[in-house]
Design an enzyme around this catalytic site. Structure first.
Site, PDB file in Angstrom:
ATOM      1  N   SER A 159      -0.461  -2.700  -0.594  1.00 15.02           N
ATOM      2  CA  SER A 159       0.399  -1.402  -0.557  1.00 15.02           C
ATOM      3  C   SER A 159      -0.217  -0.554   0.552  1.00 15.02           C
ATOM      4  O   SER A 159      -0.345  -0.938   1.584  1.00 15.02           O
ATOM      5  CB  SER A 159       0.102  -0.814  -1.856  1.00 15.02           C
ATOM      6  OG  SER A 159       0.709   0.451  -2.307  1.00 15.02           O
ATOM      7  N   HIS A 186       4.173  -3.001  -0.734  1.00 15.93           N
ATOM      8  CA  HIS A 186       5.082  -1.762  -1.276  1.00 15.93           C
ATOM      9  C   HIS A 186       5.776  -1.170  -0.055  1.00 15.93           C
ATOM     10  O   HIS A 186       5.082  -0.344   0.632  1.00 15.93           O
ATOM     11  CB  HIS A 186       3.993  -0.914  -1.970  1.00 15.93           C
ATOM     12  CG  HIS A 186       3.570  -1.339  -3.250  1.00 15.93           C
ATOM     13  ND1 HIS A 186       2.579  -0.908  -3.886  1.00 15.93           N
ATOM     14  CD2 HIS A 186       3.937  -2.460  -3.888  1.00 15.93           C
ATOM     15  CE1 HIS A 186       2.211  -1.520  -5.118  1.00 15.93           C
ATOM     16  NE2 HIS A 186       3.151  -2.546  -4.964  1.00 15.93           N
ATOM     17  N   ASP A 279      -1.317  -2.206  -9.277  1.00 15.14           N
ATOM     18  CA  ASP A 279      -0.404  -3.537  -8.991  1.00 15.14           C
ATOM     19  C   ASP A 279      -1.135  -4.605  -8.561  1.00 15.14           C
ATOM     20  O   ASP A 279      -1.838  -4.778  -7.699  1.00 15.14           O
ATOM     21  CB  ASP A 279       0.944  -2.916  -8.305  1.00 15.14           C
ATOM     22  CG  ASP A 279       1.938  -3.970  -8.173  1.00 15.14           C
ATOM     23  OD1 ASP A 279       1.903  -4.492  -9.413  1.00 15.14           O
ATOM     24  OD2 ASP A 279       2.816  -3.843  -7.569  1.00 15.14           O
TER      25      ASP A 279
END
Length: 342
Positions: A159, A186, A279
């Protein structure tokens, strides 16, 4: 949320103020006109979110993002006049720790589309991410599938800070690396094709976007490319799904890692790189429980030590490694890919 604005153009600042004012739960904490001032403000009055322009006097948005993430880390959203025209700078900023990017809204009210909505949607998405304290619910685990004649699969999640980490990892792999790599970063689908092309310029292995029905192949890197979740189907091919609907970020690393556990019939390695939030932590844990080797990036080399920290905290990582050692570890593991990695 308390929001800081970093932009030297009065019209852009006014457009951002008006957009933020549409949501009573948000307020403008301060306005900085360049990156140096933004860093000072972040240290003195830490915001929940910074809306960062790219092109500014003294210190630009990329350098400011890097400095803020080093000295006073917070969520940063790149908001600039033309994201598409500044794609390379956007990826640099995301590599330094920015979460996403969106065009600056305009003050014009004509037309059917509300110019404030894209920015508000990004702010809402980041707000959900910041509010997340509990890990995502894990999909039900399927029975272990028998191993087949498939290449080893390296499943990578990243991310904030991911683009730079990914380039550093990929450029260290040989051009005859005999594993398939699939990356869930992401990133909004508007930037996915450009990011794949950008990564391809650094990687000895070809980098392409993952399409519906793509099959992971040895010596090829596939990048998740939509705002839906990338996952492996029971046939071992890649597909996209909207479920689960309520996740702080799309695509979800956890969804992909769990699908590897459920449906990949060969050996696999899980890698969780820099990023904000949790995540990927549960998915990495599931991969390790299944018997796959798992790696989390260490704190010292992470632009944002959130996702790998969460993984390490629950024992999801077989190894916690600095970024510069991950590629060598992958090479070593793949060379021994028929051994049990635990």
């Amino acid at each position: 949320m308390n929001i800081g604005i970093v932009n030297d153009l009065p019209l852009a600042v006014e457009a951002l103020r008006r957009t933020i004012a549409l949501r009573p739960e948000h307020r403008v904490l301060w306005v900085a006109t360049d990156g140096a001032q933004a860093l000072d403000f972040c240290v003195a009055q830490p915001p929940d979110l910074v809306l960062m322009d790219l092109v500014m006097p003294r210190i630009d948005g990329v350098s400011a993002t890097r400095s803020i993430m080093e000295r006073s880390p917070c969520a940063i959203l790149i908001v600039t006049a033309n994201v598409g025209a500044n794609a390379s700078y956007v990826y640099e900023a995301m590599g330094a720790g920015a979460l996403d990017a969106v065009d600056t809204p305009t003050l014009e009210q004509g037309g059917s589309a509300d110019p404030s909505q894209p920015l508000l949607a990004k702010i809402d998405q980041i707000g959900r991410l910041l509010a997340t304290r509990m890990p995502l619910a894990a999909p039900a685990a399927a029975a272990p599938a028998p191993q087949g004649a498939l290449p080893p699969l390296v499943a990578i999640g990243a991310s904030a800070g991911g683009p730079t980490a990914l380039t550093a990892l990929l450029r260290r792999l040989p051009d005859d690396f005999p594993a398939a790599l699939v990356i869930v970063q992401h990133v909004d689908q508007a930037f996915a094709i450009g990011m794949a092309q950008w990564l391809d310029g650094y990687s000895p292995l070809p980098v392409r976007i993952a399409r519906q029905g793509s099959v992971p192949q040895a010596g090829e890197v596939l990048l998740a490319a939509t705002n839906d979740h990338l996952h492996l189907t029971s046939r071992g091919v890649l597909a996209y799904t909207r479920r689960p609907e309520e996740t702080p970020y799309r695509p979800s690393v956890d969804v992909f890692f769990h699908s590897v556990v459920d449906h990949w019939k060969g050996e696999a390695i899980g890698v969780l790189l820099t990023g904000m939030g949790r995540d990927g932590a549960l998915g990495l844990k599931a991969m390790r429980t299944k018997g796959h080797y798992t790696i989390a990036q260490d704190e010292a080399t992470s632009a944002v030590y959130g996702m790998p920290k969460a993984a390490a905290a629950i024992g999801a990582a077989s190894a916690v490694l600095p970024l510069e050692r991950i590629a060598d570890q992958l090479i070593s593991l793949v060379q021994r890919n028929r051994q049990r990695w635990r």
